[in-house]
Design an enzyme around this catalytic site. Structure first.
Site, PDB file in Angstrom:
ATOM      1  N   TYR A 112      -2.638  -2.746   4.602  1.00  0.00           N
ATOM      2  CA  TYR A 112      -1.210  -2.449   4.650  1.00  0.00           C
ATOM      3  C   TYR A 112      -0.417  -3.727   4.904  1.00  0.00           C
ATOM      4  CZ  TYR A 112       3.298  -0.847   6.349  1.00  0.00           C
ATOM      5  OH  TYR A 112       4.646  -0.663   6.502  1.00  0.00           O
ATOM      6  N   GLU A 200       7.340  -2.715   1.231  1.00  0.00           N
ATOM      7  CA  GLU A 200       6.028  -2.319   1.735  1.00  0.00           C
ATOM      8  C   GLU A 200       5.001  -2.235   0.604  1.00  0.00           C
ATOM      9  OE1 GLU A 200       5.718   1.176   4.746  1.00  0.00           O
ATOM     10  OE2 GLU A 200       5.122   1.982   2.809  1.00  0.00           O
TER      11      GLU A 200
END
Ligand code: GDP
Ligand code: MN
Length: 389
Positions: A112, A200
């Site tokens: 992530y 993101e």
């Protein structure tokens, strides 16, 4: 239009495929793909991509995978079937109107990477975790040590040692960390260049071949940052599409119509955005965003020129070509051919540099065009010609 604007109107969410365009423009590795609104279109894209593809619901919500909105397809018919199931599906109360069909990757691991504006300090903060693919909130709740938070001083940007630290937290293998260093640096660039409140990548994957790639993208843009970024402003218009955009799509050109009078024909999304910025810097307004793509042939250039010239607002046409895979002589041939077959009234100014530049100059000179090699010079000239017209 309203559906693409986030709560309160102070931020605008954009779709994954649009966020991936922004990532691509700065050089973040992203698998090839295209968006479709019908099952047949999805099948055509799958056919063109070849191999296994992923059909992905385009809605402003995460957790699409769990909701059945992300499906692998090994051939075009299967992609059509998945698209017909996913289009019209509801995910978290949002109806799916588009799917992204993208080349599937073989995933060795999922991480992530995110950067957002910290409301308290009003400065960007990175969050990274080697445990990707799942909600970061879930990781924060169950395994907080698996997340590294790092604040960025916006005056200095993401410093090199900070980028190393983020990358090193993600991957112990130096080959992977090196790629991740580049990716977080580019992500920060995309974040600031597009006035994002959040950007993101979840997951950032390592492929079976040891390549680090972004296979998902989520971006929110600060509404107040939209002014002055015409290319972004148009991302709002998810519904209606002008005829010129349809024609451009058919010619495989990435095109967005805008309201100015300087027509722009550029190769590469990043260079196209930089060109538009420079047009504005010199006091002009771009009439469009147009990226002729990498492997341009003369036909594509002809189509591009026709589309730009058909806009009655256009007072000058600017070519800005950086030859790499794109060959300058191909572009030059396209320009000469288009002006032979179609009447094009606005003056054309050309900047070509890179692969086969000399041949290109010869072709253009013989046809009576003059070409520049400096980007500043050519943009300033185009703005001036548009103002004089
Ligand atoms: P989200 O659920 O809305 O966050 O959508 P993602 O794009 O993150 O996809 C969800 C999950 O689908 C990923 O975490 C992967 O496990 C899987 N997935 C997505 N793309 C691919 C791909 O190219 N190959 C494989 N094998 N799995 C994928
Ligand atoms: Mn995801």
């Amino acid at each position: 239009m309203a559906q693409s604007i986030g709560v309160g109107g102070e931020r605008m969410d954009i779709h994954e495929y649009q966020a991936k365009e922004l990532f691509r423009a700065v050089g973040i590795p992203v698998p090839a793909g295209e968006v479709a609104t019908t099952p047949d279109e999805a099948a055509r894209i799958a056919q063109e991509l070849g191999g296994t593809v992923v059909v992905k619901a385009q809605v402003h919500a995460g957790g699409r995978g769990k909701a059945g909105g992300v499906k692998l397809a090994t051939h075009a018919d299967e992609a059509r079937e998945h698209a017909s199931n996913i289009l019209g599906m509801e995910i978290k109360g949002l109806t799916v109107g588009k799917v992204l069909v993208t080349a599937a990757e073989e995933i060795a691991s999922e991480a992530y990477v995110g950067v957002l504006v910290d409301r308290r300090t009003q400065s960007p903060v990175f969050m990274v975790s080697p445990e990707g693919g799942i909600d970061i909130e879930e990781v924060a709740a169950t395994n907080p040590d698996a997340i590294l938070r790092l604040h960025v001083d916006p005056r200095y940007g993401l410093l090199r040692h900070q980028a190393y630290r983020l990358a090193d937290f993600l991957y112990s293998d130096p080959k992977l960390a090196k790629q991740a260093t580049r990716i977080v640096t580019l992500l920060y660039r995309a974040f600031t260049a597009n006035s994002c409140s959040m950007a993101e990548i979840n997951p950032l994957i390592v492929t079976a071949d040891g390549e680090v790639k972004a296979i998902d993208a989520k971006v929110s843009i600060d509404d107040s940052g939209l002014r002055g970024l015409p290319a972004l402003e148009t991302l709002r218009d998810v519904g209606a599409e002008p005829a010129s955009e349809t024609k451009a799509r058919e010619a495989d050109l990435s095109f967005v119509k805008l309201d100015g009078d300087v027509g722009c024909c550029v190769n590469g999304a990043g260079l196209a955005m930089a060109t538009m910025d420079l047009v504005k810097y010199y006091g002009g307004e771009p009439a469009n965003f147009l990226d002729i793509g990498g492997s341009s042939n003369p036909d594509k250039v002809v189509a591009a020129l026709e589309i730009i010239a058909s806009d009655p607002n256009v007072k000058a046409i600017l070519f800005n070509i950086f030859g790499g895979i794109t060959r300058c002589d191909d572009v030059a041939r396209g320009i000469v051919e288009a002006t032979r077959t179609t009447r094009i009234d606005p003056p054309i100014v050309i900047r070509l540099t890179g692969t086969n530049e000399t041949e290109a100059m010869e072709i253009l000179n013989q046809a009576g065009f003059s070409a520049f090699t400096s980007m500043d010079e050519v943009v300033e000239r185009a703005v001036q010609l548009a103002a004089e017209a």
